[in-house]
Design an enzyme around this catalytic site. Structure first.
Site: not given
Ligand code: GLC
Length: 521
Positions: A99, A195, A258, A319-320
């Protein structure tokens, strides 16, 4: 499939390291824990692991607040342990994706400590400082600007105030961050999941976001405005292209972004002449309503929107987001797995989905997630889908030897790996069969997707390549359904007992049943 880049026919398995496997008894998963479970992953049949952040971090957002891009947090282990994990994964032909969190650092990162130390510090411009805030709101609620009393300016944080946003318009930031990528690529890491890729560049004039006419109370403060100026800015694409260039210095590595955007905007992240992200994450299955009609239009629209030559991908959980078994129910989650494995391109699954894990109810005193702590009770919390993997039926489920950082949850205990492995009807057995099957059938990975239809709660389509032709069918109606079929054999099914069954003319499907039929005529 040999002609395809490795990531094109890969099934990527996301590991949330805090919850995967603890090896040192502190109640939090770690790198040695992952290494100890590599054989499980090989047996499962996945091709690559993507590990959520393991870098040194104060853990304000559980690793998404990075204090050193080239280190390992002691909670997770050491650099030697990482090297060993990488080596042992590669020895088993498992790829390792890390990541990368480029939008923001931790406020404890030495760069930010310097940046905030004075207005004329050389690193001041590495972050985004302004005399006045505008109306941008944090994704975790409240203003995205924090006043720094000693230096008399505001800094931007799209997430927590402990996560200041980097200024990617500054070439020194770009070069330092690209060097961090090279550090891991040199070690042999196979790629990155980037991310919040679509947030990295902000409007250079810091214009206020316009009001969101669709806003209703209870959606969180960010939803009051449309993200016109602090997200998805046109300059992002050049930057993503440069990032891709860094990966290409090292050969066949994968760049995954992402990106939460409507499909047409998402497609821009493949880049001009496909020189952007290899895989802008496709979250359509996480977001659409689970009806045959919705799924048919969602899948068709995504496929139709793909630029020529762009490689599709599908994500079923992360995980979100609430786990699939909780979103649509345990039974339908089996059919969802069949659907996923019938779709073209790269697949990403989230650890625990292969067991059918459900969201765990988190009591107020157990809440860990800062998103929930900042905006309690409006459904922002992500702890429920981040709970430990149950490995066996012992009291702590083989995850740890002390109190786990999040509760294990009674429903998930019964789905543990040990008992699921010996049950041919378990979700785990289904995933193993599907993973094996997909490896053997290029038509599912790269074949045409045609004849999509949704009638009376039945979703159907075909996948074909060369002389191979597969029919996918899923019954999302409340009653059983009859369909007319060609002569064929059921090669994958939500109920293991139907696999191998020969079909002719008519076929009956129970509610929540899904099948793949290999046509024989
Ligand atoms: C992304 C991650 C999340 C995190 C956010 C800030 O959306 O998947 O878990 O809190 O970024 O880094």
């Amino acid at each position: 499939m040999q002609d395809l880049n490795w990531w094109k026919h890969a099934v990527v398995y996301q590991i949330y390291p805090r919850s995967f496997q603890d090896s040192n008894g502190d109640g939090i998963g770690d790198l040695n824990g992952i290494r100890n479970r590599l054989d499980y992953l090989v047996e499962l049949g996945i091709d690559a692991i993507w590990i959520s952040p393991i870098y040194p971090s104060p853990m304000a957002d559980f690793g998404y607040d990075v204090a050193d891009y080239c280190g390992i947090d002691t909670i997770f282990g050491t650099m030697q342990e990482f090297d060993r994990l990488l080596q042992e994964a590669h020895r088993r032909e498992l790829r390792v994706i890390l990541d990368f969190v480029p939008n923001h650092t931790s406020d404890q990162h030495p760069w930010f400590i310097e940046s905030r130390s004075s207005r004329d510090n050389p690193k001041r411009d590495w972050y985004i400082w302004r005399d006045q805030p505008n109306n941008w709101q944090s994704h975790f609620g409240g203003s995205a600007w924090e006043f720094d009393q000693p230096s008399g300016q505001y800094y931007l944080h799209e997430f927590l105030k402990e996560q200041p946003d980097l200024n990617w318009r500054n070439p020194a930031v770009k070069s330092a961050m690209f060097d961090a990528l090279r550090f891991w690529l040199r070690k042999g890491v196979d790629g990155f999941r980037v991310d919040v890729m679509w947030l990295m560049i902000k409007d250079d004039q810091f214009r206020d976001n316009p009001p969101n006419p669709g806003y209703t109370v209870g959606q969180g403060s960010r939803a009051q405005f449309l993200p016109s100026y602090d997200a998805d800015r046109p300059e992002i694409h050049e930057l993503v292209g440069e990032m891709r260039g860094v990966l290409e210095e090292f050969g066949d590595r994968v760049l995954i972004g992402e990106i939460y955007l409507p499909v047409p905007r998402l497609m821009d992240y493949y880049g001009q002449r496909l020189r952007g992200a290899n895989l802008p994450f496709n979250f359509q299955l996480l977001q659409c309503a689970w009806s045959a009609e919705e799924l048919a239009s969602t899948i068709s629209e995504y496929m139709a929107a793909l630029p020529a030559g762009a490689w599709p991908n599908w994500v079923l959980g992360n995980h979100d987001k609430s786990r699939i078994a909780s979103r649509i129910g345990f039974k339908k989650a089996h059919a969802a797995a069949l659907l996923l494995f019938s779709l073209p391109g790269t697949l990403t699954i989230y650890n625990g989905e292969e067991l059918g894990m459900q969201d765990v109810l988190i009591r107020p005193e157990e809440v860990q997630d800062p998103a929930e702590k900042r905006q309690p009770g409006i459904g922002m919390g992500r702890d429920p889908e981040r709970t430990p993997i149950p490995w066996d039926s012992s009291p702590l489920c083989g995850f740890t030897s002390s109190a786990p950082w999040l509760p294990i949850g009674d429903a998930n205990r019964t789905l543990n790996v040990q008992s699921s492995s010996s049950d041919p009807n378990s979700m785990l057995s289904l995933y193993q069969r599907l993973l094996r099957f997909r490896r053997e059938e290029p038509a599912l990975v790269s074949g045409q997707l045609t004849d999509m239809s949704a009638t009376d709660g039945l979703l159907q389509f075909f996948r074909s390549e060369g002389s191979e032709r597969f029919r996918f069918v899923m019954n999302l109606a409340e009653e059983s359904r009859q369909i007319a079929v060609e002569t064929g054999v059921i090669v994958a099914s939500t109920s293991q007992s139907r696999e191998g069954e020969h079909v002719r003319r008519m076929l009956s499907l129970e509610p929540a049943e899904a099948l793949i039929i290999r046509a024989e005529d």
